[in-house]
Design a protein around this motif. Structure first.
Motif, mmCIF file in Angstrom:
data_model
loop_
_atom_site.group_PDB
_atom_site.id
_atom_site.type_symbol
_atom_site.label_atom_id
_atom_site.label_comp_id
_atom_site.label_asym_id
_atom_site.label_seq_id
_atom_site.Cartn_x
_atom_site.Cartn_y
_atom_site.Cartn_z
ATOM 1 N N UNK A 154 0.850 -1.194 0.000
ATOM 2 C CA UNK A 154 0.000 0.000 0.000
ATOM 3 C C UNK A 154 0.883 1.241 0.000
ATOM 4 N N UNK A 155 0.303 2.377 -0.356
ATOM 5 C CA UNK A 155 0.999 3.666 -0.361
ATOM 6 C C UNK A 155 0.304 4.624 0.592
ATOM 7 N N UNK A 156 1.084 5.249 1.469
ATOM 8 C CA UNK A 156 0.578 6.237 2.406
ATOM 9 C C UNK A 156 1.282 7.550 2.104
ATOM 10 N N UNK A 157 0.569 8.502 1.528
ATOM 11 C CA UNK A 157 1.191 9.770 1.163
ATOM 12 C C UNK A 157 0.282 10.585 0.267
ATOM 13 N N UNK A 158 0.797 11.709 -0.166
ATOM 14 C CA UNK A 158 0.038 12.624 -1.002
ATOM 15 C C UNK A 158 -0.078 12.114 -2.438
ATOM 16 N N UNK A 159 -1.170 12.479 -3.112
ATOM 17 C CA UNK A 159 -1.269 12.275 -4.558
ATOM 18 C C UNK A 159 -0.360 13.319 -5.189
ATOM 19 N N UNK A 160 0.835 12.901 -5.548
ATOM 20 C CA UNK A 160 1.896 13.851 -5.877
ATOM 21 C C UNK A 160 1.637 14.614 -7.178
ATOM 22 N N UNK A 161 1.230 13.912 -8.224
ATOM 23 C CA UNK A 161 0.968 14.594 -9.492
ATOM 24 C C UNK A 161 -0.171 15.601 -9.342
ATOM 25 N N UNK A 162 -1.246 15.188 -8.675
ATOM 26 C CA UNK A 162 -2.395 16.078 -8.494
ATOM 27 C C UNK A 162 -2.005 17.327 -7.708
#
Length: 360
Positions: A154-162
């Motif tokens: 899983x990934x925990x973090x910001x939607x970087x591109x958005x």
């Protein structure tokens, strides 16, 4: 007698746990015939005794101030769930050092591993090796590109591109034409490159005559400041200075203040909540910064690892978007008026009272 007393105490303890878990708190207190402090109520947890699991956090810039609240989040979650952690990796975004740290965690039989996937390919095999050894691996802060085959759970973090795209839209709303500098600490790394790509795409889509240039700054705060200052001195006709990482954002703010660029019509902004950045937004030097909540990138990752381990792998892995919030001069006051672990400005554990309307 001693054995009987122990058996009675165990029975009472079991009854207490059962009541607290199976009944409402008020009912449980009434049946137990006494008051309970909030701290005691919090200690009546639902989980049975377990091994003190260890989660290894591999990081790409271990000494970067951005990750101070992340480490506090890790510490607080480990204290809550009875776990230990290790903070390791690279101080200067060296992917080979990160891979070595990940492999060392596997060899040491860590119970869980967390790693920012800052390279699209380098972590695939090491993460698969960990999973094959029965060690769950979670990505935090940076994730593999969509469509890639990284096997993290899983990934925990910001939607970087958005987040970068929305920053680009804001840039285009403030600037009609001219040179705009987009500073990035380490080009190509997946924790920040998607932001820059998103910003450039949004600026291009706006149709405005903006010349958006990418400038690499480096992995340390001092290096970033030096590169930003040097670029400005060679391009004093620029219309905007923006950054996609914490250190470069602080550098932009420092150069904006030193050269009084706001009074010259230059706009600036970036990411994250380093104390100096927050202060200079308050002073009107920067237009904005973007909060991605580094504290919960640590806390939620430990939480997911704990639930996975406690459930034998039945539940736990789920992507969590840690958010996107523009912080401007109009909304910066709460960040200035508190000094907490949640933003990395204090070592003290505390509950911060909230007052007034809640703003989304």
């Amino acid at each position: 007698m001693a054995q009987e007393r122990e058996e009675m105490e165990e029975a009472v303890s079991g009854t207490r746990r059962g009541l607290l878990q199976g009944a409402g708190l008020a009912t449980a207190l009434a049946l137990l015939g006494g008051a309970m402090t909030p701290a005691q109520a919090a200690e009546g947890g639902a989980f049975p005794a377990h091994k003190r699991w260890k989660i290894v956090f591999v990081n790409h810039v271990t000494t970067n101030p951005f990750f101070v609240p992340t480490q506090y989040g890790i510490q607080d979650a480990c204290a809550m769930f009875g776990m230990d952690y290790q903070w390791t990796g690279s101080a200067n975004a060296d992917v080979s050092e990160m891979v070595n740290a990940l492999n060392s965690a596997v060899a040491a039989k860590a119970d869980a591993i967390a790693v920012p996937i800052v390279d699209p390919n380098a972590f695939n095999a090491p993460i698969q090796k960990a999973l094959d050894a029965g060690i769950p691996v979670f990505a935090y802060n940076a994730d593999a590109p969509a469509g890639k085959s990284n096997p993290r759970l899983a990934y925990i973090g910001q939607d970087l591109y958005l987040s970068g795209y929305q920053m680009g839209e804001r840039i285009a709303s403030m600037i009609d034409s001219g040179l705009v500098a987009l500073f990035i600490a380490t080009p190509g790394q997946l924790n920040i490159q998607p932001r820059l790509d998103g910003a450039k795409d949004a600026i291009k889509k706006s149709g405005k005559n903006i010349d958006a240039q990418q400038i690499a700054t480096g992995a340390t705060v001092n290096e970033e400041l030096s590169k930003i200052k040097s670029f400005y001195l060679g391009h004093q006709d620029l219309k905007g200075m923006f950054a996609v990482d914490a250190g470069s954002t602080q550098g932009v703010a420092e150069v904006m203040k030193e050269s009084n660029l706001k009074s010259k019509g230059v706009h600036g902004g970036g990411f994250d909540l380093l104390p100096r950045t927050v202060q200079l937004i308050h002073e009107g030097v920067l237009d904005f910064t973007i909060d991605q909540q580094p504290y919960v990138q640590g806390f939620y990752t430990v939480l997911e690892a704990f639930v996975f381990l406690a459930s034998g792998g039945l539940v736990g892995p789920a992507n969590i978007n840690t958010g996107l919030k523009f912080v401007t001069k109009d909304t910066v006051e709460p960040y200035l008026n508190t000094s907490t672990r949640y933003e990395g400005k204090s070592t003290k554990a505390q509950i911060v009272p909230h007052s007034g309307a809640i703003k989304s």
